[in-house]
Design a protein around this motif. Sequence first.
Motif, PDB file in Angstrom:
ATOM      1  N   ARG A   1       6.267  19.034  -7.123  1.00 32.17           N
ATOM      2  CA  ARG A   1       4.896  18.573  -7.388  1.00 32.17           C
ATOM      3  C   ARG A   1       4.346  17.755  -6.237  1.00 32.17           C
ATOM      4  O   ARG A   1       3.643  16.763  -6.433  1.00 32.17           O
ATOM      5  CB  ARG A   1       4.878  17.746  -8.682  1.00 32.17           C
ATOM      6  CG  ARG A   1       5.360  18.500  -9.908  1.00 32.17           C
ATOM      7  CD  ARG A   1       4.437  19.660 -10.231  1.00 32.17           C
ATOM      8  NE  ARG A   1       4.974  20.468 -11.333  1.00 32.17           N
ATOM      9  CZ  ARG A   1       4.416  21.589 -11.761  1.00 32.17           C
ATOM     10  NH1 ARG A   1       3.308  22.031 -11.191  1.00 32.17           N
ATOM     11  NH2 ARG A   1       4.963  22.268 -12.760  1.00 32.17           N
ATOM     12  N   ALA A   2       4.636  18.178  -5.013  1.00 31.62           N
ATOM     13  CA  ALA A   2       4.180  17.431  -3.836  1.00 31.62           C
ATOM     14  C   ALA A   2       2.665  17.310  -3.798  1.00 31.62           C
ATOM     15  O   ALA A   2       2.124  16.307  -3.324  1.00 31.62           O
ATOM     16  CB  ALA A   2       4.688  18.104  -2.561  1.00 31.62           C
ATOM     17  N   ASP A   3       1.953  18.318  -4.316  1.00 29.18           N
ATOM     18  CA  ASP A   3       0.495  18.283  -4.290  1.00 29.18           C
ATOM     19  C   ASP A   3      -0.074  17.208  -5.211  1.00 29.18           C
ATOM     20  O   ASP A   3      -1.240  16.833  -5.074  1.00 29.18           O
ATOM     21  CB  ASP A   3      -0.075  19.648  -4.685  1.00 29.18           C
ATOM     22  CG  ASP A   3       0.409  20.125  -6.044  1.00 29.18           C
ATOM     23  OD1 ASP A   3       1.490  19.682  -6.487  1.00 29.18           O
ATOM     24  OD2 ASP A   3      -0.289  20.930  -6.673  1.00 29.18           O
ATOM     25  N   GLU A   4       0.733  16.686  -6.129  1.00 27.93           N
ATOM     26  CA  GLU A   4       0.287  15.617  -7.016  1.00 27.93           C
ATOM     27  C   GLU A   4       0.913  14.272  -6.665  1.00 27.93           C
ATOM     28  O   GLU A   4       0.323  13.224  -6.936  1.00 27.93           O
ATOM     29  CB  GLU A   4       0.644  15.963  -8.467  1.00 27.93           C
ATOM     30  CG  GLU A   4      -0.031  17.225  -8.972  1.00 27.93           C
ATOM     31  CD  GLU A   4       0.423  17.598 -10.361  1.00 27.93           C
ATOM     32  OE1 GLU A   4       0.969  16.707 -11.063  1.00 27.93           O
ATOM     33  OE2 GLU A   4       0.250  18.759 -10.750  1.00 27.93           O
TER      34      GLU A   4
ATOM     35  N   SER B   1       2.419   7.589   2.466  1.00 29.38           N
ATOM     36  CA  SER B   1       3.204   8.780   2.152  1.00 29.38           C
ATOM     37  C   SER B   1       4.537   8.761   2.888  1.00 29.38           C
ATOM     38  O   SER B   1       5.573   9.175   2.333  1.00 29.38           O
ATOM     39  CB  SER B   1       2.424  10.047   2.510  1.00 29.38           C
ATOM     40  OG  SER B   1       1.293  10.194   1.690  1.00 29.38           O
TER      41      SER B   1
ATOM     42  N   ALA C   1       0.261  16.305   1.545  1.00 27.75           N
ATOM     43  CA  ALA C   1       1.177  17.103   0.722  1.00 27.75           C
ATOM     44  C   ALA C   1       1.944  18.172   1.506  1.00 27.75           C
ATOM     45  O   ALA C   1       3.168  18.310   1.325  1.00 27.75           O
ATOM     46  CB  ALA C   1       0.421  17.726  -0.441  1.00 27.75           C
TER      47      ALA C   1
ATOM     48  N   SER D   1       5.944  18.000   1.775  1.00 27.65           N
ATOM     49  CA  SER D   1       6.719  19.083   1.170  1.00 27.65           C
ATOM     50  C   SER D   1       7.705  19.670   2.175  1.00 27.65           C
ATOM     51  O   SER D   1       8.881  19.900   1.853  1.00 27.65           O
ATOM     52  CB  SER D   1       5.771  20.170   0.658  1.00 27.65           C
ATOM     53  OG  SER D   1       6.492  21.250   0.106  1.00 27.65           O
TER      54      SER D   1
ATOM     55  N   LYS E   1      -3.779  14.826  -0.855  1.00 23.78           N
ATOM     56  CA  LYS E   1      -3.976  16.218  -0.462  1.00 23.78           C
ATOM     57  C   LYS E   1      -3.667  16.452   0.999  1.00 23.78           C
ATOM     58  O   LYS E   1      -3.042  17.458   1.377  1.00 23.78           O
ATOM     59  CB  LYS E   1      -5.416  16.633  -0.772  1.00 23.78           C
ATOM     60  CG  LYS E   1      -5.735  18.072  -0.457  1.00 23.78           C
ATOM     61  CD  LYS E   1      -7.171  18.414  -0.832  1.00 23.78           C
ATOM     62  CE  LYS E   1      -7.509  19.857  -0.503  1.00 23.78           C
ATOM     63  NZ  LYS E   1      -8.925  20.186  -0.884  1.00 23.78           N
TER      64      LYS E   1
ATOM     65  N   PHE F   1       1.634  13.286  -3.609  1.00 24.19           N
ATOM     66  CA  PHE F   1       1.113  12.812  -2.328  1.00 24.19           C
ATOM     67  C   PHE F   1      -0.368  13.150  -2.228  1.00 24.19           C
ATOM     68  O   PHE F   1      -0.850  14.089  -2.877  1.00 24.19           O
ATOM     69  CB  PHE F   1       1.860  13.487  -1.168  1.00 24.19           C
ATOM     70  CG  PHE F   1       3.330  13.196  -1.123  1.00 24.19           C
ATOM     71  CD1 PHE F   1       3.814  12.033  -0.551  1.00 24.19           C
ATOM     72  CD2 PHE F   1       4.246  14.092  -1.670  1.00 24.19           C
ATOM     73  CE1 PHE F   1       5.176  11.767  -0.515  1.00 24.19           C
ATOM     74  CE2 PHE F   1       5.605  13.837  -1.645  1.00 24.19           C
ATOM     75  CZ  PHE F   1       6.071  12.672  -1.066  1.00 24.19           C
TER      76      PHE F   1
END
Length: 351
Positions: free
Chosen positions: A223-226, A262, A233, A237, A230, A228
């Motif tokens: 769930r890297a898009d959530e 991040s 991400a 990832s 946008k 970190f």
Amino acid sequence: MARAPERALPKPLRPVLAVLAVALALAGARPARDHWQAGRILRALSSEPVSASPLVESNVRFGEDTPARVYRLPSSADSAPSIVLVHGVHRLGIDEPRLVRFARTLAREGFTVMTPLVHELADYRVDAHSISTVENAVHFLAERSHVPKVGLIGFSFGGGVSLLAAATEHTRDQVSCVLSVGGHDDLRRVSTYFMTDLAIAPDHSSARIKAHDYGPLVVAYARADEFFPKEDAPAASDAIRLWLWEERDQARAHLSQLSPSSRAKVERLFDHDIEPIRGELKAVIEKHANEMALVSPHGHLSTLSARVFVLHGAGDSVIPPTEAEWLAADVPSAHIGGTLVSPALVHVELG
């Protein structure tokens, strides 16, 4: 001709032999030799790597052009007993050395063995599409081998996926038995265990078992898009994926592409210091609880017609041994062939 004497298996392995023997018998081994055959397999897995000779190893494609490998003896009949062997979460997929070794060992005992590549598991994800891949593999091998039913053996999260595939309407009548080795019953519960080190049993008791360090990394990667922003991400990832691949220098090289916040998160994951981000990780798990339920055997096994065997390592820190208890409770009582939690197993390999 008399059979040559073979060294005895260590006592901790004997219960494992018994479960494997019955599973192999249901998968098509001749009952008169099932325990001897299982013993040979365990002895081979406990010794040197198994040579490919004189096996035939064929690269095939099935279903949605999915790669797979089929192992068999040159002398095997088309109707030889057949097994689909499903790998766990590992980037090497069907090339993972332990899987190849086990497939070759089974093939040398007269089985036709198919190892399908489950793309999601090879990318450290458990996804509903994986169930379809295993279903298609079962159909392909049954047709190729000219047999009405095949056996299914799944390792780690591939064990849970195999059980789900065996319970579907289109596949259940083609599966004779399922052997889950270190498999999961509930993905949400296992993911939460990664954050808490608490293994919860069906009676709601808990045991503290230090979770494997890769657990939080897998949750963040999926769930890297959530987890970190946008803009961070993709690089985050990539960094986590390389770390999971044990390409540590390359993973750290990606940190320079991240914002300070991040970068700090990723470094905490690398250093196994998740306390400051534990809450965020648990929130991601809870947000996707419904999706995780779809790839969890829990509550989805009532339609099984195959015999089910559950093997689990007593000290498993990837999928805790309490998951074996949950699986035993979820499989219809008429179809559970045996459940064993043994110190002879370390997750999905012999200890």
